[in-house]
Scaffold this active site. Structure first.
Site, PDB file in Angstrom:
ATOM      1  N   ASP A   1       0.881  -1.153   0.000  1.00 18.30           N
ATOM      2  CA  ASP A   1       0.000   0.000   0.000  1.00 18.30           C
ATOM      3  C   ASP A   1       0.930   1.217   0.000  1.00 18.30           C
ATOM      4  O   ASP A   1       2.110   1.096   0.344  1.00 18.30           O
ATOM      5  CB  ASP A   1      -0.885  -0.028   1.256  1.00 18.30           C
ATOM      6  CG  ASP A   1      -1.675   1.247   1.435  1.00 18.30           C
ATOM      7  OD1 ASP A   1      -2.423   1.616   0.507  1.00 18.30           O
ATOM      8  OD2 ASP A   1      -1.532   1.891   2.492  1.00 18.30           O
TER       9      ASP A   1
ATOM     10  N   ASP B   1      -0.090   5.066   0.909  1.00 18.51           N
ATOM     11  CA  ASP B   1      -0.340   6.061   1.958  1.00 18.51           C
ATOM     12  C   ASP B   1      -0.330   5.419   3.340  1.00 18.51           C
ATOM     13  O   ASP B   1      -1.116   4.520   3.619  1.00 18.51           O
ATOM     14  CB  ASP B   1      -1.686   6.751   1.719  1.00 18.51           C
ATOM     15  CG  ASP B   1      -1.692   7.521   0.411  1.00 18.51           C
ATOM     16  OD1 ASP B   1      -0.890   8.454   0.290  1.00 18.51           O
ATOM     17  OD2 ASP B   1      -2.496   7.175  -0.483  1.00 18.51           O
TER      18      ASP B   1
END
Length: 188
Positions: free
Chosen positions: A11, A13
């Site tokens: 991922d 953020d």
């Protein structure tokens, strides 16, 4: 530690980039223009969702009649204006560097592709990843498995041979639904 995996998926953020403070400031600034409020805890529960979905939740909370896609564009523009100066990699980037060239890697993010590419390129990190799958690349977003399944497909690795690094409940659910192992980076 990750030798048994044929592919690594990250991922973006809150996992490899410290973007959360900037995202929250952008929401605060944009929503302030409309006199709207948000609850930080409710926003955190939507981490991993595309921006328009978060905008829709905020609009519903405030009983407003705005277009969630327009509000999301305003927020994304605000983030772009701030992020390139404020975002730094998180310590997990060391795992990316360690495994670069040893395993194919991808980013699976709820951010829009223009923002993801801008950030990764600005920080000199884009070359580590064979693929970047963003919110505008899939129809069904996290917690659906589509983002991570597309990542696995693009790096040429079977889902069950991938490990996902995530910091959000929606992303963890998406990885598990994709049949992948997952590392909750909040526990590292």
């Amino acid at each position: 530690m990750y030798e048994r995996y044929a592919g690594l998926i990250f991922d973006m953020d809150g996992t490899i980039l410290d973007t959360e403070p900037t995202h929250l400031k952008a929401w605060h600034d944009v929503l302030g223009r409309y006199g709207m409020r948000y609850e930080a805890q409710a926003m955190a529960s939507l981490n991993g969702s595309p921006t328009w979905r978060i905008a829709q939740a905020v609009i519903e909370l405030n009983q407003a009649t705005l277009d969630p896609h327009q509000l999301a564009r305003e927020k994304t523009d605000a983030v772009k204006a701030m992020l390139l100066d404020t975002v730094r990699p998180l310590p997990l980037i060391d795992v990316v560097k360690e495994w670069h060239g040893r395993r194919p890697m991808a980013v699976g993010t709820g951010s829009e592709s223009a923002l993801a590419d801008a950030l990764l390129n600005h920080l000199g990190l884009r070359h580590y990843f064979s693929a970047v799958v963003a919110a505008d690349h899939v129809k069904h977003h996290k917690p659906a498995p589509d983002t991570f399944l597309l990542c696995a497909d693009l790096i040429g690795v079977a889902p069950q041979k991938c490990v996902v690094f995530e910091d959000a409940d929606f992303g963890i659910q998406a990885a598990k639904s994709a049949g992948m192992d997952v590392v909750d980076v909040r526990l590292l």
